[in-house]
Scaffold this motif. Structure first.
Motif, PDB file in Angstrom:
ATOM      1  N   LEU A 163       3.535 -10.040  13.273  1.00 21.33           N
ATOM      2  CA  LEU A 163       4.115  -9.543  12.024  1.00 21.33           C
ATOM      3  C   LEU A 163       3.572  -8.164  11.688  1.00 21.33           C
ATOM      4  CD1 LEU A 163       3.832 -12.752   9.802  1.00 21.33           C
ATOM      5  CD2 LEU A 163       5.853 -11.923  11.024  1.00 21.33           C
ATOM      6  N   SER A 164       4.404  -7.351  11.064  1.00 25.54           N
ATOM      7  CA  SER A 164       3.933  -6.063  10.558  1.00 25.54           C
ATOM      8  C   SER A 164       3.072  -6.297   9.320  1.00 25.54           C
ATOM      9  CB  SER A 164       5.116  -5.159  10.202  1.00 25.54           C
ATOM     10  OG  SER A 164       5.854  -4.825  11.355  1.00 25.54           O
ATOM     11  N   ALA A 165       2.092  -5.422   9.118  1.00 25.67           N
ATOM     12  CA  ALA A 165       1.179  -5.584   7.997  1.00 25.67           C
ATOM     13  C   ALA A 165       0.683  -4.221   7.552  1.00 25.67           C
ATOM     14  CB  ALA A 165      -0.008  -6.467   8.383  1.00 25.67           C
ATOM     15  N   VAL A 166       0.420  -4.093   6.255  1.00 21.48           N
ATOM     16  CA  VAL A 166      -0.213  -2.890   5.726  1.00 21.48           C
ATOM     17  C   VAL A 166      -1.359  -3.322   4.822  1.00 21.48           C
ATOM     18  CG1 VAL A 166       1.421  -2.702   3.790  1.00 21.48           C
ATOM     19  CG2 VAL A 166       0.114  -0.711   4.493  1.00 21.48           C
ATOM     20  N   THR A 167      -2.525  -2.719   5.056  1.00 21.41           N
ATOM     21  CA  THR A 167      -3.707  -2.986   4.242  1.00 21.41           C
ATOM     22  C   THR A 167      -4.437  -1.675   4.023  1.00 21.41           C
ATOM     23  OG1 THR A 167      -5.241  -3.332   6.088  1.00 21.41           O
ATOM     24  CG2 THR A 167      -3.969  -5.249   5.353  1.00 21.41           C
ATOM     25  N   MET A 304       0.094   2.472   0.377  1.00 18.65           N
ATOM     26  CA  MET A 304       0.322   1.155   0.964  1.00 18.65           C
ATOM     27  C   MET A 304       1.747   0.673   0.689  1.00 18.65           C
ATOM     28  SD  MET A 304      -3.357  -0.588  -0.026  1.00 18.65           S
ATOM     29  CE  MET A 304      -2.879  -2.262   0.413  1.00 18.65           C
ATOM     30  N   VAL A 305       2.206   0.856  -0.541  1.00 16.02           N
ATOM     31  CA  VAL A 305       3.566   0.454  -0.906  1.00 16.02           C
ATOM     32  C   VAL A 305       4.592   1.247  -0.107  1.00 16.02           C
ATOM     33  CG1 VAL A 305       5.281   0.596  -2.761  1.00 16.02           C
ATOM     34  CG2 VAL A 305       3.045  -0.433  -3.200  1.00 16.02           C
ATOM     35  N   SER A 306       4.408   2.560  -0.033  1.00 20.02           N
ATOM     36  CA  SER A 306       5.349   3.405   0.706  1.00 20.02           C
ATOM     37  C   SER A 306       5.436   2.989   2.168  1.00 20.02           C
ATOM     38  CB  SER A 306       4.916   4.871   0.589  1.00 20.02           C
ATOM     39  OG  SER A 306       5.783   5.710   1.325  1.00 20.02           O
ATOM     40  N   SER A 307       4.294   2.735   2.776  1.00 20.17           N
ATOM     41  CA  SER A 307       4.268   2.331   4.175  1.00 20.17           C
ATOM     42  C   SER A 307       4.933   0.969   4.368  1.00 20.17           C
ATOM     43  CB  SER A 307       2.822   2.289   4.678  1.00 20.17           C
ATOM     44  OG  SER A 307       2.767   1.837   6.013  1.00 20.17           O
ATOM     45  N   ALA A 308       4.644   0.025   3.472  1.00 21.83           N
ATOM     46  CA  ALA A 308       5.225  -1.313   3.586  1.00 21.83           C
ATOM     47  C   ALA A 308       6.740  -1.268   3.476  1.00 21.83           C
ATOM     48  CB  ALA A 308       4.647  -2.233   2.514  1.00 21.83           C
ATOM     49  N   VAL A 309       7.252  -0.514   2.519  1.00 25.28           N
ATOM     50  CA  VAL A 309       8.702  -0.422   2.320  1.00 25.28           C
ATOM     51  C   VAL A 309       9.361   0.275   3.512  1.00 25.28           C
ATOM     52  CG1 VAL A 309      10.502   0.656   0.910  1.00 25.28           C
ATOM     53  CG2 VAL A 309       8.588  -0.537  -0.193  1.00 25.28           C
ATOM     54  N   THR A 324       4.054  -3.698  13.513  1.00 24.82           N
ATOM     55  CA  THR A 324       3.377  -2.457  13.134  1.00 24.82           C
ATOM     56  C   THR A 324       2.218  -2.767  12.188  1.00 24.82           C
ATOM     57  OG1 THR A 324       5.432  -1.192  13.319  1.00 24.82           O
ATOM     58  CG2 THR A 324       3.648  -0.190  12.048  1.00 24.82           C
ATOM     59  N   ILE A 325       1.017  -2.404  12.576  1.00 22.58           N
ATOM     60  CA  ILE A 325      -0.168  -2.636  11.755  1.00 22.58           C
ATOM     61  C   ILE A 325      -0.646  -1.293  11.200  1.00 22.58           C
ATOM     62  CG2 ILE A 325      -2.498  -3.572  11.674  1.00 22.58           C
ATOM     63  CD1 ILE A 325      -0.314  -5.623  12.317  1.00 22.58           C
ATOM     64  N   THR A 326      -0.716  -1.195   9.883  1.00 18.14           N
ATOM     65  CA  THR A 326      -1.103   0.046   9.230  1.00 18.14           C
ATOM     66  C   THR A 326      -2.307  -0.184   8.333  1.00 18.14           C
ATOM     67  OG1 THR A 326       1.226   0.766   9.198  1.00 18.14           O
ATOM     68  CG2 THR A 326      -0.317   1.953   7.771  1.00 18.14           C
ATOM     69  N   GLU A 327      -3.363   0.599   8.548  1.00 16.51           N
ATOM     70  CA  GLU A 327      -4.543   0.573   7.688  1.00 16.51           C
ATOM     71  C   GLU A 327      -4.710   1.958   7.069  1.00 16.51           C
ATOM     72  OE1 GLU A 327      -7.958  -0.680   9.871  1.00 16.51           O
ATOM     73  OE2 GLU A 327      -7.311  -2.769   9.955  1.00 16.51           O
TER      74      GLU A 327
END
Length: 349
Positions: A163-167, A304-309, A324-327
């Protein structure tokens, strides 16, 4: 200007709007379809006719034709933590700007609660799901994948599910807090973690301990606060009542850290930061209140919101492969709840 007709005794349709505006029905459909190509003049003409007739497009009926509801399901375990209402508001605004709306469901922390909520969301024919502060099983992930519904994890990571994730960069943030407290001359540094069943609690703890070990500093004491105010307050009480209390405590989020400050100052009469420094994580609005003035690691919620959307909509609209994993790194915001390193008196580093 055409005279506004009498209110009809039946529901106004797009055919009525097209006839009133002198355009085709397909033109009306394009005007009320987000992202469709239509001239400004045509849009104004159709919307004026729609207003005069009292027409509202049937979004659900259109979704049956297009296969898209333009609704994103958002599942959150609890809203007690002020970080999540703020993030939810920003997610809603960002999705609305892209022609989507959110349907919010609250779920408990049990697998049964989460499974039930996700099943409900699938029945609503949502285009995608954002899961915030909850854990998903592999079986549930497979169910969403089979239905063609992308799932985005927000402020939570689950390995092995694709799953894609942003943290926020939780390990880096934890290490940054350790560095700050060591630079401030603290010798007995403790940690009240978030729930260690969640990636956020584990990663912040791991980074914090790694930061201490890098400087040759042992962790003086620790407890799992469970992201719960009462549990964190009880842990702080036990630490400060011990024979060898800490001189600094890193608390795994602000929701708990504010409860810790209240307990130490008003119940135990402990001087914060004179006797013990307190550092949190998130930078919720309450953290800046003069009563707390909490030093904390800021989660960069807007980014974080911008990346998730962006990531979720790319999976929905473009068929991008998930995973896609974004930190995203945040800043340490220095306030008065913790002793500052003498050479680092800036307000944000």
């Amino acid at each position: 200007m055409p005279k506004r007709p009498e209110k009809p005794d039946r529901k106004v349709t797009s055919v009525d709007v097209a006839r009133h505006a002198g355009v085709s029905q397909s033109a009306v459909s394009r005007v009320f379809t987000p992202g469709a190509s239509v001239s400004k003049k045509m849009a104004e003409r159709v919307r004026e006719a729609a207003d005069q007739l009292g027409y509202r497009p049937n979004v659900l009926a259109r979704s049956l034709i297009t296969g898209r509801s333009r609704i994103i399901g958002l599942v959150v375990a609890y809203l007690d933590n002020p970080f999540y209402p703020d993030a939810l508001e920003k997610l809603s605004a960002a999705l609305q700007a892209r022609g989507y709306h959110i349907l919010v469901f609250l779920a408990g922390n049990s697998d049964e609660d989460v499974d039930s909520v996700i099943q409900d969301l699938l029945d609503y024919q949502v285009d995608g799901i954002i899961a915030a502060s909850i854990n998903l099983s592999g079986e549930l992930t497979d169910l969403c994948r089979a239905a063609g519904i992308p799932v985005m994890l927000f402020n939570r990571g689950i390995s092995g599910l694709g799953l894609s994730a942003v943290t926020s960069a939780n390990e880096i943030g934890g290490a940054r807090v350790a560095e700050f407290l060591i630079d401030g001359g603290h010798k007995k540094i403790a940690h009240i973690s978030g729930w260690l069943g969640a990636s956020t609690g584990r990663d912040r703890r791991a980074g914090f301990i790694a930061g201490l070990e890098k400087a040759g500093m042992p962790l003086h004491a620790e407890a799992d606060g469970g992201f719960d105010r009462a549990t964190a307050a009880s842990a702080a009480r036990a630490m400060m009542d011990s024979a060898d209390p800490p001189d600094a405590i890193f608390v795994g989020n602000d929701h708990m850290a504010l409860a810790v400050i209240d307990t130490l100052r008003f119940e135990m009469g402990v001087d914060v930061p004179g006797t013990v420094s307190i550092v949190g994580y998130d930078d919720v609005p309450n953290a800046a209140w003069p009563a707390y003035d909490l030093t904390t690691l800021r989660q960069p919620v807007n980014r974080m919101v911008s990346s998730a959307v962006d990531t979720l909509l790319a999976e929905i609209e473009e068929g991008r492969t998930p995973g896609t994993i974004t930190e995203i790194q945040g800043n340490l915001v220095l306030r008065s709840s913790a002793r500052h390193p003498k050479a680092k008196g800036q307000t944000s580093i």
